[in-house]
Design a protein around this motif. Structure first.
Motif, PDB file in Angstrom:
ATOM      1  N   ASP A  99      24.243 -11.375  -3.511  1.00 18.17           N
ATOM      2  CA  ASP A  99      25.173 -10.286  -3.232  1.00 18.17           C
ATOM      3  C   ASP A  99      24.602  -8.944  -3.655  1.00 18.17           C
ATOM      4  O   ASP A  99      24.734  -7.949  -2.948  1.00 18.17           O
ATOM      5  CB  ASP A  99      26.498 -10.524  -3.961  1.00 18.17           C
ATOM      6  CG  ASP A  99      27.440 -11.375  -3.125  1.00 18.17           C
ATOM      7  OD1 ASP A  99      27.338 -11.302  -1.885  1.00 18.17           O
ATOM      8  OD2 ASP A  99      28.264 -12.085  -3.704  1.00 18.17           O
ATOM      9  N   VAL A 123      27.640 -19.402  -9.101  1.00 12.66           N
ATOM     10  CA  VAL A 123      27.921 -17.966  -9.126  1.00 12.66           C
ATOM     11  C   VAL A 123      26.668 -17.155  -9.440  1.00 12.66           C
ATOM     12  O   VAL A 123      26.518 -16.055  -8.921  1.00 12.66           O
ATOM     13  CB  VAL A 123      29.040 -17.554 -10.118  1.00 12.66           C
ATOM     14  CG1 VAL A 123      30.386 -17.985  -9.602  1.00 12.66           C
ATOM     15  CG2 VAL A 123      28.783 -18.040 -11.508  1.00 12.66           C
ATOM     16  N   ALA A 124      25.786 -17.701 -10.266  1.00 14.08           N
ATOM     17  CA  ALA A 124      24.609 -16.915 -10.634  1.00 14.08           C
ATOM     18  C   ALA A 124      23.741 -16.581  -9.425  1.00 14.08           C
ATOM     19  O   ALA A 124      23.525 -15.411  -9.121  1.00 14.08           O
ATOM     20  CB  ALA A 124      23.820 -17.625 -11.724  1.00 14.08           C
ATOM     21  N   ILE A 126      37.258 -21.458 -10.213  1.00 18.85           N
ATOM     22  CA  ILE A 126      36.299 -20.424 -10.582  1.00 18.85           C
ATOM     23  C   ILE A 126      35.831 -19.615  -9.384  1.00 18.85           C
ATOM     24  O   ILE A 126      35.681 -18.406  -9.461  1.00 18.85           O
ATOM     25  CB  ILE A 126      35.086 -21.049 -11.310  1.00 18.85           C
ATOM     26  CG1 ILE A 126      35.568 -21.698 -12.598  1.00 18.85           C
ATOM     27  CG2 ILE A 126      34.022 -20.014 -11.602  1.00 18.85           C
ATOM     28  CD1 ILE A 126      34.497 -22.363 -13.391  1.00 18.85           C
ATOM     29  N   LEU A 127      35.627 -20.277  -8.247  1.00 18.04           N
ATOM     30  CA  LEU A 127      34.984 -19.592  -7.123  1.00 18.04           C
ATOM     31  C   LEU A 127      35.951 -18.872  -6.200  1.00 18.04           C
ATOM     32  O   LEU A 127      35.553 -18.054  -5.394  1.00 18.04           O
ATOM     33  CB  LEU A 127      34.166 -20.594  -6.300  1.00 18.04           C
ATOM     34  CG  LEU A 127      32.963 -21.211  -7.012  1.00 18.04           C
ATOM     35  CD1 LEU A 127      32.251 -22.173  -6.090  1.00 18.04           C
ATOM     36  CD2 LEU A 127      31.996 -20.128  -7.460  1.00 18.04           C
ATOM     37  N   GLY A 181      25.542 -14.296  -6.962  1.00 16.20           N
ATOM     38  CA  GLY A 181      25.607 -12.934  -7.472  1.00 16.20           C
ATOM     39  C   GLY A 181      24.320 -12.179  -7.175  1.00 16.20           C
ATOM     40  O   GLY A 181      24.342 -11.029  -6.755  1.00 16.20           O
ATOM     41  N   VAL A 204      29.309 -22.522 -12.307  1.00 17.54           N
ATOM     42  CA  VAL A 204      28.516 -21.523 -13.013  1.00 17.54           C
ATOM     43  C   VAL A 204      27.108 -21.474 -12.426  1.00 17.54           C
ATOM     44  O   VAL A 204      26.512 -20.404 -12.289  1.00 17.54           O
ATOM     45  CB  VAL A 204      28.483 -21.843 -14.521  1.00 17.54           C
ATOM     46  CG1 VAL A 204      27.470 -20.972 -15.220  1.00 17.54           C
ATOM     47  CG2 VAL A 204      29.863 -21.623 -15.113  1.00 17.54           C
TER      48      VAL A 204
END
Lengths: 550, 345
Positions: free
Chosen positions: A394, A387-388, A495-496, A391, A384
């Motif tokens: 990206d 990903v933040a 998750i990834l 993101g 988690v």
């Protein structure tokens, strides 16, 4: 100021790797729209102390277990000759390839009420039900400590053995000549000399213990990691969960600090390198030879042979099911990811450790230590944190592409692809890369680089021609550890990973999470087998480091 | 040897491309459900419509992953078990309402979100599996009976923190209030035969082994165990127990759901809605029953004959949103009563 280049690299890498951890801290302590609604008051008044005491006790248990098993077997295998020694010297590493939750499952299968052991006892003594006798509950804190010690002691074994081999026998023999017994010389000379290695090994094992979720969930032992998931998923309080995760990170920082304190003011450089004779193991005789064989064989039997046999039995029965799924693709995906993770983590670990050594400044060192904390955070939580920021990057890339260059949307360049997985593994396993290198560098006396630099070599050249060759055993140790760990890694991978992307671990988990271990036994066995190849190669490298006489 | 290995590893570094291309005419799913449980349904969907289904099985961190991806989120829809995850996604503002007369006709209103944010596709009853051989010392017709001291030392269950148990406790809170739920939890805790552990099947196994007489379980595990040809020992566990529904004369047996929802900003919106509608259609609904022993949400669809043989029961018609609302309190009560530490002896 030439050295600044390496220091800058170290700073940059350290900062990049620390981003996901910072992002978890931010979720926990940054501005938030979600009210806390007394989550801490609730935890403090109910389960927090259970979480803390279970976590501490588990760490104490695993700490004792791994050091006891790892250091003793490493010493016996290095210094003595006894039946089975040449096989055991590498076989002792094998449990490393067994995922903790699989060993937990297999051992429970044997020891629970319907398992082989209790069934035999009932048949023998004529007991008819669980109420007729006492049998220790395997699904307990003690059970978890034993299982985790059995799969984690190879960290200590690997590092301690390398250290014992490098130490050679000179100081130990000196101790013996001064009238110490073998045990006493081991405890007062060899063991203290190997302390940095043993402490690094044990701290790696303990960090894994902190992040361990599969095993403790199966054994129903609520530690801090279990608490994080409870607050996060059942209470839907991401913030509270991030705060608990920060607490876990604090535990890990304490571990690092303890390790530093234990090394403080002492140096462990090799100063007797020249003219040391090759190690000549002493032959054991009589009962001591049998005891040594049994003691060293025991962890291998329990931690590897038993689970491997049980898995093999299931695999023979259910292999068709595994092959039906795209088994080969899973193998390729797993090896691909593990190879990249091993390469990157090791390379970055070396650079970081070398930069820290050159800079000798406190902040740089602290940053590097902080960057290794990811190892102690449960994978799902770390994911988690990853990903933040990915993101954000990206979205920025997408913005640049569409708004500035007028291209069509580039989508998720990082977080939707395997890049995010490799980044994730690198962050997660940086402790293995950095700390192994750091321990390796600690054994290289500064006099050597002093000599290289006096002779006019730049830091980069002295690294390429002096340090790196000396570090080679540490490099392969780190690469091996990362490779094997990546093969096993689960929560972060889940998750990834991108769509339709399956690795051996995620495949095994799909079934194992429903306690359908039989259906995926071939997959689990492959994870174990894939760990064996590098384990054996690695062990040869350690052995050839100093030509030990067979 | 070492060089051969180095070569192997170097090759493996370039074994595959780093990016993925998505074609059109497809739908991307995040699933909390085990893929092998829904693959039959997805395959017939692809056959019927030509729409490919890409699936990624996730359990933790789905909401965070979706949120972090923002507008770039590649997933169109999610499939879940348990109402909790659906509600968490709703609360995070990640779901998109769907207006579909097909879904509204097929699914009873208490099994879907009022504004179409999520839809239940099957229901599962949380029931008791009771020993066939041993006589129960007290009545067992209601959930309240589980807390009756007559059953001391007789009950097996998985962790109180498991989503299935959390939802069960949340339903008690919704019906009877927090204090009653706490008393109930403490009562059941004292009746436990052992510290909560394992999954639902392991509880039936406990009855088979004589560790306990009452196992709390989702109903479909009974079907899965009873028909397990590959692991005949599970058939023996199933033979040792019989199915007992709770509260059928009263509020009805607590049920949870498996469900689906459309994600905000779905790139393949129409395909995703088509998929959800297909899953609520006759063919897929019947597969939920025959493959997984679940209860279809659509009226008039038969489930597996074995499940039918236990008889239809009155299900609790409490809106699922109510259950979701009390999940946090339910979890706190599990902490407060130290349910997971097991019976205090």
């Amino acid at each position: 100021m030439r050295p600044d280049l390496w220091v800058l690299i170290a700073l940059l890498i350290g900062a990049l790797i620390a981003i996901p951890l910072g992002s978890i801290l931010f979720v926990g302590f940054g501005p938030s729209s979600q009210p806390d609604s007394g989550i801490w008051a609730h935890l403090v008044s109910t389960v927090l102390w259970d979480y803390l005491s279970n976590t501490l006790l588990l760490m104490v248990g695993v700490g004792i277990g791994t050091v006891l098993l790892g250091a003793s077997t490493a010493w016996l295998v290095t210094m003595y000759r006894f039946p089975g020694r040449s096989i055991l010297s590498w076989a002792l590493l094998l449990p490393l390839a067994v995922p903790g939750y699989i060993l937990a499952f297999v051992i429970t299968d044997q020891l629970e009420y319907a398992g082989t052991v209790q069934s035999a006892l009932r048949a023998w003594f004529g007991w008819s039900s669980a109420r007729d006798y006492y049998f220790p509950e395997i699904r307990s804190l003690g059970g978890a400590a034993i299982v985790l010690s059995l799969v984690l002691y190879p960290y200590v074994y690997l590092l301690a053995r390398a250290s014992f081999i490098e130490q050679g026998t000179a100081l130990f023999e000196a101790g013996r000549c001064l009238g110490k017994g073998a045990l006493s010389a081991f405890l007062t000379v060899a063991l203290p000399l190997a302390r940095p290695a043993i402490v690094v090994g044990a701290s790696l094992a303990l960090m894994e213990t902190l992040n361990e979720y599969g095993t403790i969930d199966f054994f129903a032992v609520p530690t801090l990691a279990a608490g994080i998931f409870d607050v996060w998923l059942n209470m839907d309080r991401v913030r509270g969960a991030a705060q608990l995760a920060s607490m876990l990170a604090a535990f890990a920082l304490c571990l690092v600090a303890l390790e530093r304190i234990s090394r403080k003011g002492r140096r462990f450089h090799d100063t007797t390198r020249r003219g040391r004779p090759p190690l000549t193991p002493t032959s054991l005789t009589g009962p001591s030879k049998i005891v040594a064989s049994i003691w060293c064989a025991l962890p291998v039997l329990l931690g590897f042979v038993l689970p491997a046999l049980v898995l093999a039995r299931y695999a023979i029965e259910f292999y068709a099911k595994t092959l039906d799924a795209d088994y080969l693709d899973f193998v390729i995906n797993s090896v691909f990811l593990a190879a990249w993770a091993a390469l990157l983590t090791t390379a970055i670990g070396v650079a970081l450790a070398y930069g820290v050594r050159l800079s000798s400044s406190r902040p740089v060192k602290s940053l590097a230590e902080f960057a290794t904390i990811g190892y102690a955070i449960p994978g799902a939580v770390l994911a988690v944190g990853i990903v933040a920021p990915l993101g954000h990057i990206d979205r920025a890339l997408d913005f640049i592409a569409t708004q500035i260059f007028g291209m069509s949307s580039v989508g998720l360049l990082l977080s939707g692809t395997v890049v995010s997985l490799i980044v994730g593994y690198t962050v997660r396993f940086m402790a293995l890369g950095y700390r192994t290198m750091d321990a390796g560098l600690a054994r290289i006396t500064p006099a050597i680089e002093g000599a290289a630099r006096t002779l006019g070599a730049s830091p980069s050249r002295s690294f390429a021609e002096v340090h790196f060759p000396l570090l080679r055993p540490s490099v392969s140790t780190a690469a091996l550890l990362v490779f094997v760990d990546t093969m096993k890694e689960l929560p972060l991978t889940l998750i990834l990973r991108p769509f339709n992307y399956e690795t051996l671990a995620t495949f095994v988990y799909r079934y194992a999470s429903d306690e359908l271990l039989e259906e995926c036994a071939l997959g689990a066995l492959t994870i174990v087998a894939a760990g064996i190849v590098p384990v054996i190669l690695m062990s040869r490298a350690v052995a050839s480091m100093r030509n030990i006489r067979r | 040897m070492r060089y051969a290995l180095a070569l192997c590893l170097t090759t493996s570094l370039f074994m595959q491309p780093f990016t993925q291309a998505f074609a059109s005419g497809e739908v991307n799913l995040y699933s909390y459900r085990q893929p092998f449980l829904i693959e039959p349904m997805l395959e017939s969907f692809t056959q019927k419509t030509g729409i490919e289904v890409n699936i990624s099985f996730v359990d933790k961190g789905m909401a965070e992953k979706i949120r972090a991806a923002g507008n770039n989120n590649p997933a169109d829809a999610v499939l879940t078990v348990d109402i909790g995850r659906l509600d968490a996604l709703r609360k995070a503002g990640l779901l998109e309402p769907v207006q579909s007369s097909i879904l509204e006709d097929a699914i009873p209103s208490h099994l879907r979100h009022p504004e179409g944010l999520w839809f239940a596709l099957s229901t599962r009853a949380r029931i008791a599996l009771v020993s066939r051989d041993r006589w129960l010392p007290g009545p067992l017709k209601t959930l309240a009976d589980l807390a009756d001291p007559a059953h001391r030392g007789k009950i097996c269950t998985r962790s109180g923190k498991h989503p299935y148990n959390v939802a069960l406790i949340a339903s008690i809170i919704a019906h009877e209030g927090e204090e009653a739920a706490e008393r109930w939890l403490a009562g059941v805790r004292d009746n436990l035969a052992r510290k909560p552990q394992g999954n639902d099947r392991a509880q039936a196994k406990g009855v088979y082994e004589g560790v306990c007489d009452i196992a709390i379980s989702n109903h479909y595990y009974m079907g899965k165990m009873a028909t397990n040809e590959e692991k005949p020992e599970q058939k023996r566990w199933a033979q040792a127990v019989e199915v007992r529904f709770f509260d059928v004369d009263d509020r009805g047996n607590h049920v949870n759901i498996s469900g689906a929802a459309l994600l905000k900003g779905a790139k393949n919106r129409d395909e995703a809605i088509a998929l959800i509608e297909f899953l609520a259609g006759d063919e897929a609904q019947s597969q939920y029953g025959t493959v997984n022993f679940e209860y279809p949400v659509k009226e008039g669809i038969a489930t597996h004959p074995l499940v039918e043989s236990w008889g239809r029961f009155k299900a609790d018609s409490l809106p699922l949103a109510e259950i979701a609302r009390h999940r946090e309190t339910a979890t706190r009560l599990v902490d407060k009563t130290r349910f997971d530490s097991g019976p205090s002896r």
